[in-house]
Design an enzyme around this catalytic site. Structure first.
Site, PDB file in Angstrom:
ATOM      1  N   ASP A  84      40.728 -18.852  56.504  1.00 29.16           N
ATOM      2  CA  ASP A  84      39.375 -18.388  56.247  1.00 29.16           C
ATOM      3  C   ASP A  84      39.427 -16.883  56.015  1.00 29.16           C
ATOM      4  O   ASP A  84      40.061 -16.150  56.775  1.00 29.16           O
ATOM      5  CB  ASP A  84      38.486 -18.706  57.465  1.00 29.16           C
ATOM      6  CG  ASP A  84      37.108 -19.176  57.066  1.00 29.16           C
ATOM      7  OD1 ASP A  84      36.484 -18.490  56.229  1.00 29.16           O
ATOM      8  OD2 ASP A  84      36.650 -20.210  57.581  1.00 29.16           O
ATOM      9  N   ASP A 134      34.640 -16.822  52.809  1.00 27.16           N
ATOM     10  CA  ASP A 134      33.315 -16.873  53.411  1.00 27.16           C
ATOM     11  C   ASP A 134      32.281 -16.104  52.574  1.00 27.16           C
ATOM     12  O   ASP A 134      32.549 -14.970  52.156  1.00 27.16           O
ATOM     13  CB  ASP A 134      33.413 -16.236  54.808  1.00 27.16           C
ATOM     14  CG  ASP A 134      32.179 -16.477  55.642  1.00 27.16           C
ATOM     15  OD1 ASP A 134      31.844 -17.650  55.877  1.00 27.16           O
ATOM     16  OD2 ASP A 134      31.542 -15.488  56.060  1.00 27.16           O
ATOM     17  N   GLU A 136      33.082 -19.892  49.337  1.00 27.23           N
ATOM     18  CA  GLU A 136      31.801 -20.388  49.843  1.00 27.23           C
ATOM     19  C   GLU A 136      30.729 -19.590  49.124  1.00 27.23           C
ATOM     20  O   GLU A 136      30.653 -18.376  49.249  1.00 27.23           O
ATOM     21  CB  GLU A 136      31.692 -20.190  51.355  1.00 27.23           C
ATOM     22  CG  GLU A 136      30.481 -20.918  51.914  1.00 27.23           C
ATOM     23  CD  GLU A 136      29.951 -20.313  53.195  1.00 27.23           C
ATOM     24  OE1 GLU A 136      29.306 -21.039  53.956  1.00 27.23           O
ATOM     25  OE2 GLU A 136      30.162 -19.111  53.428  1.00 27.23           O
ATOM     26  N   HIS A 147      31.499 -26.979  59.606  1.00 22.99           N
ATOM     27  CA  HIS A 147      31.112 -26.417  60.905  1.00 22.99           C
ATOM     28  C   HIS A 147      29.707 -25.823  60.917  1.00 22.99           C
ATOM     29  O   HIS A 147      29.239 -25.399  61.964  1.00 22.99           O
ATOM     30  CB  HIS A 147      32.136 -25.354  61.307  1.00 22.99           C
ATOM     31  CG  HIS A 147      32.114 -24.187  60.356  1.00 22.99           C
ATOM     32  ND1 HIS A 147      32.503 -24.299  59.038  1.00 22.99           N
ATOM     33  CD2 HIS A 147      31.688 -22.917  60.510  1.00 22.99           C
ATOM     34  CE1 HIS A 147      32.338 -23.141  58.435  1.00 22.99           C
ATOM     35  NE2 HIS A 147      31.841 -22.281  59.296  1.00 22.99           N
ATOM     36  N   ASP A 148      29.056 -25.733  59.754  1.00 24.03           N
ATOM     37  CA  ASP A 148      27.698 -25.180  59.682  1.00 24.03           C
ATOM     38  C   ASP A 148      26.642 -26.252  59.455  1.00 24.03           C
ATOM     39  O   ASP A 148      25.459 -25.930  59.335  1.00 24.03           O
ATOM     40  CB  ASP A 148      27.578 -24.211  58.489  1.00 24.03           C
ATOM     41  CG  ASP A 148      28.387 -22.943  58.662  1.00 24.03           C
ATOM     42  OD1 ASP A 148      28.635 -22.541  59.806  1.00 24.03           O
ATOM     43  OD2 ASP A 148      28.761 -22.356  57.618  1.00 24.03           O
TER      44      ASP A 148
HETATM   45  O1  ISL Z   1      24.203 -22.464  54.087  1.00 23.47           O
HETATM   46  C1  ISL Z   1      23.666 -21.437  53.752  1.00 23.47           C
HETATM   47  C2  ISL Z   1      22.821 -21.267  52.537  1.00 23.47           C
HETATM   48  O2  ISL Z   1      22.364 -22.500  52.059  1.00 23.47           O
HETATM   49  C3  ISL Z   1      23.753 -20.262  54.617  1.00 23.47           C
HETATM   50  O3  ISL Z   1      23.529 -20.783  55.870  1.00 23.47           O
HETATM   51  C4  ISL Z   1      25.084 -19.541  54.502  1.00 23.47           C
HETATM   52  O4  ISL Z   1      25.756 -19.880  53.372  1.00 23.47           O
HETATM   53  C5  ISL Z   1      26.000 -19.846  55.625  1.00 23.47           C
HETATM   54  O5  ISL Z   1      25.389 -19.657  56.841  1.00 23.47           O
HETATM   55  C6  ISL Z   1      27.205 -18.928  55.543  1.00 23.47           C
HETATM   56  O6  ISL Z   1      28.182 -19.431  56.387  1.00 23.47           O
HETATM   57  C7  ISL Z   1      29.366 -18.734  56.593  1.00 23.47           C
HETATM   58  O7  ISL Z   1      29.173 -17.378  56.933  1.00 23.47           O
HETATM   59  C8  ISL Z   1      28.519 -17.120  58.175  1.00 23.47           C
HETATM   60  C9  ISL Z   1      29.097 -17.942  59.329  1.00 23.47           C
HETATM   61  O8  ISL Z   1      28.233 -17.867  60.415  1.00 23.47           O
HETATM   62  C10 ISL Z   1      29.310 -19.386  58.946  1.00 23.47           C
HETATM   63  O9  ISL Z   1      29.890 -20.101  59.991  1.00 23.47           O
HETATM   64  C11 ISL Z   1      30.140 -19.389  57.707  1.00 23.47           C
HETATM   65  O10 ISL Z   1      30.536 -20.677  57.304  1.00 23.47           O
HETATM   66  C12 ISL Z   1      28.672 -15.655  58.437  1.00 23.47           C
HETATM   67  O11 ISL Z   1      30.012 -15.276  58.363  1.00 23.47           O
END
Ligand code: ISL
Ligand code: CA
Length: 560
Positions: A100, A201, A258, A334-335
């Site tokens: 990552d 990220d 991402e 994970h999100d």
């Molecule tokens: O999903 C999203 C938009 O539709 C947003 O929530 C965003 O893209 C996402 O939260 C970003 O995630 C990444 O960066 C964050 C971290 O907390 C996440 O775990 C990671 O996957 C900040 O670094």
């Protein structure tokens, strides 16, 4: 295209969330040694690549997405020697490692930021985005992705710094060439170690719009929508091309960006097939189809996704990237909440069959599939977690701002939203067996387990030849064996059918017909299936032709 398929185009990625995978030393937190112990499991599944969520030194304000030293390992996870060992053991088993890369922001404890905030004329001041107050307020109306303003006032120097995520995650200033060079040097440190690629990220956010203009404030909202205001900024493609030249071209690596806020037009540039930027992006459109109609509550909703909308969206990405760029395919990470809970049906009688159905739909599409740990055994959302059990900063901020401060929702509604969409659904520890703490740890787990581990766990899955695990194993094997899954042309059937998602993949001589009943009902559908068609996979033990049982999925192979 058949002749020059790249290795990452037929690969399957398994995502490991290190904190929750396997604890080897009993402190309740998953670690690198734990991952090493489970490599055989990942190999048995058949995945080619392991994506590790951040394992770098971090104060963990956002579970490792706030990095204080990019060239050191979080002590909770082990040491650099443990990492080197893991990389070697993985490579010995033919598994690749995707790291990552979190470079939109650092931790506020990173040496660069400590120096940057120390004075206005420090060498590193311009490494971050500092602005004077405007009329005693924030420089613009941007909101943090995790609720609240995106600016933090720093008493010491009387300026605000930008943080699109939490306060402990100040945004780097990519417009500064020294920042870019420092990031590229750090990336080369990892490339030199022999890693196999990067998951980047929020890479779509690194170039901020000129002049940092206000964003549109949604109804009921306090702040402008940062995704709309910030994503795909004016120089992002230049920066990625520079990264490609200075880092990525040095080895045959895999890259996935991402890309929150990405649309087709931009994705075709980020993930173009001429290889000047990235290999593929994670797009979020299909993740937003069940979002709250009130933009101030954005992701917080618990509506079921409409199948017609889902088809329209996935088909658009399949068709419009074909031949120009490359898709990544995922239902969860994970999100996001758990795939079976969101797209399938996690009631006990349907969990297994529907988890296989959603997997079938995804794994026959064109692109590189990602399997998030636990998805392959049908782990579900963690409905047993209460407000005091949550660890995730996004969830905590939501309670603080949306329930307490702005009172947009009441506590109970928020809890329901969190049970449907909160990030901790995916972060509860991996369920290995039915012993205490599911074989994850002998200590106290950092986050409560999902209470269903007594029946949903790896041990049980490996003992049952009809388990979700073996179904995923077969899906992965089919992808490795059949080029048509990588190269075939996608054709959606019956776009308006709100109950069944059926599509074809058309190759030079053969075609695949993929049929997925998205409901808990018995349906009848007629498709043209020749008598010599071969059923290559199904989640039922027999084929009843035009009758589709609840969540039935089946795939036929026949001549074109
Ligand atoms: O999903 C999203 C938009 O539709 C947003 O929530 C965003 O893209 C996402 O939260 C970003 O995630 C990444 O960066 C964050 C971290 O907390 C996440 O775990 C990671 O996957 C900040 O670094
Ligand atoms: Ca540990």
């Amino acid at each position: 295209m058949t002749n020059n398929i790249k290795w990452w185009q037929k690969a399957v990625v398994y995502q490991v969330y290190p904190r929750s995978f396997q604890d080897a030393n009993g402190d309740g937190i998953g670690d690198l040694k734990g991952i090493e112990q489970r490599l055989d499991y990942i190999q048995k599944l058949g995945a080619d690549v392991i994506w590790l969520n951040p394992i770098y030194a971090s104060p963990d304000k956002d579970n490792g997405y706030d990095i204080s030293d990019y060239e050191d390992i979080n002590q909770k996870f082990g040491t650099m020697a443990d990492f080197d060992d893991l990389l070697e053991k993985a490579h010995d088993k033919g598994l690749k490692i995707l790291m990552d890369l979190v470079v939109n922001h650092t931790s506020d404890q990173h040496q660069w930021f400590i120096e940057s905030r120390s004075s206005k004329d420090n060498d590193k001041r311009d490494f971050y985005i500092w602005r004077d107050p405007v009329d005693g307020h924030e420089p613009n109306n941007w909101g943090s992705f995790f609720s609240g303003p995106a600016w933090k006032f720093d008493e010491a120097t009387g300026q605000y710094y930008l943080h699109l995520f939490v306060e402990g995650q100040p945004d780097l200033n990519w417009a500064n060439p020294e920042v870019r060079q420092a990031v590229f040097d750090m990336m080369n440190f990892w490339v030199d170690k022999g890693i196999d690629g990067f998951r980047m990220d929020v890479i779509s956010l690194i170039s901020k719009p000129d002049g940092l203009p206000d964003g549109e404030v949604p109804n009921n909202g306090e702040y402008g929508n940062s995704d709309k205001a910030v994503a795909n900024g004016p120089h992002v493609h230049d920066y990625l091309q520079e990264m490609r030249q200075k880092v990525l071209n040095r080895a045959d690596m895999m890259t996935v960006g991402e890309a929150s806020g990405v649309d087709i037009t931009n994705a075709v540039r980020y993930a173009n097939t001429d290889g000047s930027e990235l290999n593929m992006v994670f797009q979020f459109e299909h993740m937003g189809l069940d979002n709250n109609p009130n933009p101030a509550l954005s992701k917080w909703y618990d509506k079921k996704v409409s199948l017609v909308d889902l088809k329209e969206n996935l088909s658009k990405w399949q068709n419009e990237l074909a031949g120009k760029a490359w898709n990544s395919l995922y239902w969860d990470n994970h999100d996001q909440p758990r795939a079976v809970s969101r797209y399938g049906d996690d009631r006990p009688e349907y969990r297994v069959v529907s988890a296989k159905m959603v997997a079938t739909l995804l794994h026959f599409l064109q692109g590189t599939p990602y399997v998030y740990q636990g998805e392959e055994i049908g782990m579900t959302n963690a409905y047993n977690l209460k407000r005091e059990d949550f660890d995730d900063v996004e969830i905590k901020q939501a309670f603080k701002y949306l329930v307490e401060k702005t009172k947009l929702v009441d506590e109970n509604t928020m809890l329901n939203y969190v049970h449907a969409k909160g990030r901790d659904n995916a972060r509860t520890p991996m369920q290995w067996d039915d012993s205490e703490n599911a074989g994850f740890t002998t200590g106290t787990p950092w986050l409560k387990l999902n209470s269903n581990y007594d029946s949903i766990n790896v041990q049980e899955a490996l003992a049952d030849k009809n388990s979700i695990f073996y179904y995923y194993q077969k899906l992965i094997r089919l992808r490795h064996d059949m080029p048509i899954i990588t190269t075939g042309i996608y054709e959606l059937l019956d776009a308006q059918d709100a109950e069944v998602y059926a599509y074809r993949r058309v190759g030079e001589k053969d075609q695949l017909l993929v049929i997925n009943n998205f409901t808990d009902q018995k349906l009848t559908r007629e498709y043209h299936v020749p008598s010599d068609a071969k059923l290559i996979i199904s989640n039922y033990s027999d084929d009843q032709g035009e009758t589709l049982r609840p969540y039935e999925a089946k795939v036929y192979l026949f001549k074109k």
